[in-house]
Design a protein around this motif. Structure first.
Motif, mmCIF file in Angstrom:
data_model
loop_
_atom_site.group_PDB
_atom_site.id
_atom_site.type_symbol
_atom_site.label_atom_id
_atom_site.label_comp_id
_atom_site.label_asym_id
_atom_site.label_seq_id
_atom_site.Cartn_x
_atom_site.Cartn_y
_atom_site.Cartn_z
ATOM 1 N N LYS A 1 -0.957 42.531 11.786
ATOM 2 C CA LYS A 1 -0.130 42.593 10.314
ATOM 3 C C LYS A 1 0.669 41.884 10.635
ATOM 4 O O LYS A 1 1.601 41.396 11.433
ATOM 5 N N PHE A 2 0.824 41.087 9.731
ATOM 6 C CA PHE A 2 2.576 40.119 9.315
ATOM 7 C C PHE A 2 3.606 41.361 8.934
ATOM 8 O O PHE A 2 3.671 42.064 8.041
ATOM 9 N N ASN A 3 4.894 40.888 9.931
ATOM 10 C CA ASN A 3 5.737 42.045 9.662
ATOM 11 C C ASN A 3 7.127 40.678 9.715
ATOM 12 O O ASN A 3 6.692 39.912 10.798
ATOM 13 N N ALA A 4 7.813 39.952 8.734
ATOM 14 C CA ALA A 4 8.632 39.006 7.982
ATOM 15 C C ALA A 4 9.888 39.580 9.995
ATOM 16 O O ALA A 4 9.916 38.222 9.975
ATOM 17 N N LYS A 5 9.519 40.047 10.384
ATOM 18 C CA LYS A 5 10.732 40.432 11.069
ATOM 19 C C LYS A 5 10.810 39.809 12.665
ATOM 20 O O LYS A 5 11.833 39.442 13.085
ATOM 21 N N THR A 6 9.938 40.517 12.932
ATOM 22 C CA THR A 6 8.596 40.180 14.479
ATOM 23 C C THR A 6 7.853 39.391 14.454
ATOM 24 O O THR A 6 7.694 38.735 15.338
ATOM 25 N N SER A 7 6.844 39.062 13.488
ATOM 26 C CA SER A 7 5.809 37.787 13.610
ATOM 27 C C SER A 7 6.262 36.855 14.146
ATOM 28 O O SER A 7 6.698 36.324 13.687
ATOM 29 N N GLU A 8 5.330 36.412 14.915
ATOM 30 C CA GLU A 8 5.392 34.638 14.969
ATOM 31 C C GLU A 8 5.147 33.681 14.265
ATOM 32 O O GLU A 8 5.743 32.706 14.127
ATOM 33 N N ARG A 9 3.952 34.158 13.429
ATOM 34 C CA ARG A 9 3.137 33.266 12.781
ATOM 35 C C ARG A 9 2.779 33.843 11.770
ATOM 36 O O ARG A 9 3.119 35.247 11.253
ATOM 37 N N LEU A 10 2.592 33.074 10.341
ATOM 38 C CA LEU A 10 2.450 33.878 9.280
ATOM 39 C C LEU A 10 0.957 32.675 8.348
ATOM 40 O O LEU A 10 0.579 31.868 8.659
ATOM 41 N N ILE A 11 -0.190 33.581 8.609
ATOM 42 C CA ILE A 11 -1.272 33.635 8.680
ATOM 43 C C ILE A 11 -2.247 34.154 7.621
ATOM 44 O O ILE A 11 -1.890 35.457 7.002
ATOM 45 N N MET A 12 -2.025 33.054 6.708
ATOM 46 C CA MET A 12 -3.093 33.430 5.317
ATOM 47 C C MET A 12 -4.285 33.065 4.999
ATOM 48 O O MET A 12 -4.768 31.905 4.693
ATOM 49 N N ILE A 13 -4.589 34.566 4.075
ATOM 50 C CA ILE A 13 -5.930 33.549 3.663
ATOM 51 C C ILE A 13 -6.478 34.478 2.114
ATOM 52 O O ILE A 13 -5.745 35.174 2.179
ATOM 53 N N PHE A 14 -7.125 33.169 1.377
ATOM 54 C CA PHE A 14 -7.005 32.924 -0.064
ATOM 55 C C PHE A 14 -8.151 32.435 -0.335
ATOM 56 O O PHE A 14 -9.464 31.862 0.899
ATOM 57 N N ASN B 1 -11.572 22.517 -3.125
ATOM 58 C CA ASN B 1 -12.828 22.582 -1.780
ATOM 59 C C ASN B 1 -13.566 23.581 -1.158
ATOM 60 O O ASN B 1 -14.106 23.243 0.322
ATOM 61 N N LEU B 2 -13.166 24.773 -1.974
ATOM 62 C CA LEU B 2 -13.892 25.891 -1.071
ATOM 63 C C LEU B 2 -14.820 26.303 -1.904
ATOM 64 O O LEU B 2 -15.174 25.991 -3.499
ATOM 65 N N ASN B 3 -16.208 26.633 -1.901
ATOM 66 C CA ASN B 3 -17.422 26.341 -2.496
ATOM 67 C C ASN B 3 -17.526 27.896 -3.207
ATOM 68 O O ASN B 3 -16.190 28.393 -3.020
ATOM 69 N N GLU B 4 -18.228 28.272 -4.349
ATOM 70 C CA GLU B 4 -17.808 29.492 -4.572
ATOM 71 C C GLU B 4 -17.946 30.634 -3.792
ATOM 72 O O GLU B 4 -16.979 32.128 -3.423
ATOM 73 N N PHE B 5 -17.832 31.326 -2.177
ATOM 74 C CA PHE B 5 -18.023 32.195 -1.219
ATOM 75 C C PHE B 5 -16.815 31.723 -0.333
ATOM 76 O O PHE B 5 -16.655 32.047 1.028
ATOM 77 N N GLY B 6 -16.121 30.268 -0.478
ATOM 78 C CA GLY B 6 -15.630 30.022 1.151
ATOM 79 C C GLY B 6 -14.368 30.580 0.347
ATOM 80 O O GLY B 6 -13.352 31.205 -0.097
ATOM 81 N N PHE B 7 -13.471 30.306 2.153
ATOM 82 C CA PHE B 7 -11.868 30.939 2.148
ATOM 83 C C PHE B 7 -11.016 29.373 2.407
ATOM 84 O O PHE B 7 -11.536 29.568 3.663
ATOM 85 N N GLY B 8 -9.733 30.080 2.043
ATOM 86 C CA GLY B 8 -8.942 28.759 2.684
ATOM 87 C C GLY B 8 -8.068 29.549 3.741
ATOM 88 O O GLY B 8 -7.867 30.542 3.401
ATOM 89 N N VAL B 9 -7.133 28.978 4.711
ATOM 90 C CA VAL B 9 -6.405 29.179 5.448
ATOM 91 C C VAL B 9 -5.448 28.704 5.669
ATOM 92 O O VAL B 9 -5.745 27.081 6.543
ATOM 93 N N ILE B 10 -3.961 29.228 5.621
ATOM 94 C CA ILE B 10 -3.323 28.355 5.912
ATOM 95 C C ILE B 10 -2.351 29.116 7.177
ATOM 96 O O ILE B 10 -2.159 30.749 6.806
ATOM 97 N N ASP B 11 -2.370 28.250 8.561
ATOM 98 C CA ASP B 11 -1.674 29.011 9.510
ATOM 99 C C ASP B 11 -0.770 28.449 9.652
ATOM 100 O O ASP B 11 -0.400 27.195 10.098
ATOM 101 N N PHE B 12 0.851 28.583 8.917
ATOM 102 C CA PHE B 12 2.052 28.630 9.068
ATOM 103 C C PHE B 12 2.937 29.569 10.614
ATOM 104 O O PHE B 12 2.403 30.129 10.495
ATOM 105 N N MET B 13 4.504 28.901 10.562
ATOM 106 C CA MET B 13 5.576 29.402 11.082
ATOM 107 C C MET B 13 5.821 30.452 10.392
ATOM 108 O O MET B 13 6.045 30.888 9.260
ATOM 109 N N ASN B 14 6.067 31.879 10.945
ATOM 110 C CA ASN B 14 6.525 32.558 9.878
ATOM 111 C C ASN B 14 8.748 31.987 10.573
ATOM 112 O O ASN B 14 9.002 32.460 11.634
#
Length: 243
Positions: A229-242, A135-148
């Motif tokens: 920046k994401f930190n596995a121990k202290t971050s509340e969210r896991l936000i990934m741009i792809f 569903n992304l065009n050639e310049f498009g970005f996907g974002v998943i905002d998940f819990m850590n």
């Protein structure tokens, strides 16, 4: 396995009680996150955004208000029927299953506020990522905002009670077979209700494996709505741009 367990989200998200329990969610924080995210991604003016699992459309509506052409999709017919009252020529809503590609391509696809990992079948989680890619065009970005998941598990409040609109919600949280589970029970008008939310406790590692299988490239990982920046121990969210 009963159908109730397989498809918990189709019944719970379709009830008015789901929206009552979560009605105090902070819109200010959500709006600030949308501002920060769209600026960071540099989405073109009047760019197109697909809001995947949009619920009643509160984020889609805000994204539209700040100038984007937005399509919101969700599996819940009740939520989409509610959202449709806000449609205009650059904001539309549709019932759609996110495991399957939507029939258009966009400048960005957003999956926000832990709207991932509901499916019992791992294939469906992977298919959702593949669908986002298609569903992304050639310049498009996907974002998943998940819990850590790591942080959530370390800080799980086993029980609490919330009283909202004269309904006493009893909440129990626990980890079972890699799922973070929330049991929700309450009585309303003399009827007892029991619902359950189940979200797979995916880690960044798990997502990296899925991204590889779906042939998408992880560009950035953030740990909160201010895009620190994401930190596995202290971050509340896991936000990934792809992409």
């Amino acid at each position: 396995m009963s159908n109730k367990t397989t498809k918990w989200f189709t019944s719970w998200f379709n009830t008015p009680f789901y929206h009552i329990l979560y009605k105090d969610r902070d819109d200010t924080e959500a709006h600030a996150f949308m501002d920060t995210l769209t600026n960071y991604l540099n989405i073109p003016e009047r760019g197109t955004i697909l809001d995947l699992a949009c619920g009643k459309g509160r984020h889609a509506r805000y994204l539209n208000k700040i100038g984007y052409n937005v399509t919101g999709v969700d599996l819940s017919e009740n939520s989409i029927n509610f959202a449709k009252q806000f449609e205009n020529n650059s904001l539309r809503f549709e019932v759609h299953n996110m495991c399957k590609p939507y029939h258009k391509q966009f400048d960005a696809v957003f999956n926000l506020f832990t709207s991932f990992g509901y499916f019992e079948n791992d294939e469906d989680n992977l298919n959702t990522i593949k669908a986002i890619k298609s569903n992304l065009n050639e310049f498009g970005f996907g974002v998943i905002d998940f819990m850590n998941s790591e942080f959530v598990i370390d800080n799980l409040a086993p029980e609490d009670v919330k009283i909202i609109d004269d309904i006493t919600f009893n909440l129990k949280r626990y980890l079972e077979n890699d799922y973070i589970i929330k049991d929700i029970s309450f009585t309303e008008n003399g009827n007892d209700y029991n619902f359950q939310e189940r979200v797979k406790a995916f880690t960044l590692n798990d997502f990296e494996t899925m991204f590889e299988a779906a042939d998408v490239h992880l560009l950035d990982v953030f740990g909160d709505y201010k895009l620190h920046k994401f930190n596995a121990k202290t971050s509340e969210r896991l936000i990934m741009i792809f992409k």
